[in-house]
Design an enzyme around this catalytic site. Sequence first.
Site, PDB file in Angstrom:
ATOM      1  N   GLU A   1     -18.615   9.762  22.518  1.00 38.43           N
ATOM      2  CA  GLU A   1     -16.930   9.976  22.102  1.00 38.43           C
ATOM      3  C   GLU A   1     -16.827  10.328  20.736  1.00 38.43           C
ATOM      4  OE1 GLU A   1     -15.296  10.290  24.538  1.00 38.43           O
ATOM      5  OE2 GLU A   1     -13.136  10.485  23.808  1.00 38.43           O
TER       6      GLU A   1
ATOM      7  N   HIS B   1     -13.019  -3.999   3.398  1.00 40.43           N
ATOM      8  CA  HIS B   1     -11.310  -4.229   3.669  1.00 40.43           C
ATOM      9  C   HIS B   1     -10.985  -3.554   4.860  1.00 40.43           C
ATOM     10  CE1 HIS B   1      -7.157  -3.453   1.546  1.00 40.43           C
ATOM     11  NE2 HIS B   1      -7.039  -3.604   2.554  1.00 40.43           N
TER      12      HIS B   1
ATOM     13  N   HIS C   1      -3.102   1.790   8.339  1.00 42.83           N
ATOM     14  CA  HIS C   1      -4.219   1.087   7.764  1.00 42.83           C
ATOM     15  C   HIS C   1      -4.169  -0.254   8.764  1.00 42.83           C
ATOM     16  CE1 HIS C   1      -6.399  -1.230   4.776  1.00 42.83           C
ATOM     17  NE2 HIS C   1      -5.480  -1.863   4.699  1.00 42.83           N
TER      18      HIS C   1
ATOM     19  N   HIS D   1      -7.443  -3.730   9.692  1.00 39.84           N
ATOM     20  CA  HIS D   1      -8.355  -4.415   9.046  1.00 39.84           C
ATOM     21  C   HIS D   1      -9.325  -4.828  10.304  1.00 39.84           C
ATOM     22  CE1 HIS D   1      -5.991  -6.093   5.774  1.00 39.84           C
ATOM     23  NE2 HIS D   1      -6.272  -5.124   5.475  1.00 39.84           N
TER      24      HIS D   1
ATOM     25  N   GLU E   1       0.890  -1.406  -0.155  1.00 46.33           N
ATOM     26  CA  GLU E   1      -0.022   0.088  -0.044  1.00 46.33           C
ATOM     27  C   GLU E   1       0.684   1.204  -0.005  1.00 46.33           C
ATOM     28  OE1 GLU E   1      -3.260  -0.094  -0.743  1.00 46.33           O
ATOM     29  OE2 GLU E   1      -3.839  -1.953   0.251  1.00 46.33           O
TER      30      GLU E   1
HETATM   31  O1  2HA Z   1      -1.760  -7.152   3.242  1.00 43.69           O
HETATM   32  O2  2HA Z   1      -3.383  -4.755   4.205  1.00 43.69           O
HETATM   33  O3  2HA Z   1      -4.349  -3.729   1.918  1.00 43.69           O
HETATM   34  C1  2HA Z   1      -1.705  -5.593   3.518  1.00 43.69           C
HETATM   35  C2  2HA Z   1      -3.063  -4.976   3.169  1.00 43.69           C
HETATM   36  C3  2HA Z   1      -3.304  -4.650   1.982  1.00 43.69           C
HETATM   37 ZN    ZN Z   2      -5.363  -3.871   3.818  1.00 41.22          ZN
END
Ligand code: 2HA
Ligand code: ZN
Length: 270
Positions: free
Chosen positions: A171, A212, A141, A143, A117
């Site tokens: 909050e 995602h 980033h 998940h 990314e």
């Molecule tokens: O695997 O999170 O978006 C890495 C990630 C890709």
């Molecule tokens: Zn990801």
Amino acid sequence: MEVMEAPFAQEFVRMAYEGWKQGWHECNGGNLSYRLRSEEIAQVAECLTPGEWREVGEGAKAPGVAGELFMVTAAGSFFSNMERVPERCAGIIEVDASGTRFRQCWGFAEGGRPTSELPSHLLNHESKKAATDGSSRVVYHAHPANLIALTFVLPLEGKAFTRELWKAISECALVFPQGVGVLEWMNPGSVELGRASAELIREHDAVVWAHHGLICSGDTFDAAFGLLHTIEKASEVLVKVRSMQPTMESFITDDNIRTMSEAYGLGIKL
Ligand code: 2HA
Ligand code: ZN
């Protein structure tokens, strides 16, 4: 000093590991980047050994961060290993004068390279650096499961999505009065995803990637982590409430949000 003795590198690793402990980084999921201050570059300068210049890829161009150095997670690395082998799970890169190429200066041991990314990270840093007069330094980033679950049932539209989160926990309006941006599913690691996120993150600090995860920015590691944590906590509440029954008996109303906005000077317009 050694890179891993530098406070910025220690904070980087600590945050990545905290994210792992939260359950947001299955397998090699998620990535993190930090834009170094000039005094931090000076601290570790003797450890930096620049390699070959390489394309960021697919025509990605971030001239707004030309010449900057970033600590970034390595492609394919597991956040769970970050504390044990940081020089393998992360590294430091320098962006060239055009913002289209980078070179690896430290870390990425055993033939590693920056996160898939990277276009998103550099484009988002460029966007936030300009929008915050340089104060924004962290792009994260992850998940988180509850937030991802919500992207299957809420409208994939920033205003509506934000309002659901604001209504779940008081909050939320305090932590992200600017709301969240939302993107429909896009190809992971693509420059299109990076460009679309960079556009939305300018105003929002957090952009939801449907089915995602989430990308967040902050001036500090704590700010970026805390923002993601708050969004995921509200998402968990919503998932629980919606699982118990289809409608809510009560929730935080628009008037309640206006009251908070006035009391705390949040500038929220509903
Ligand atoms: O695997 O999170 O978006 C890495 C990630 C890709
Ligand atoms: Zn990801």
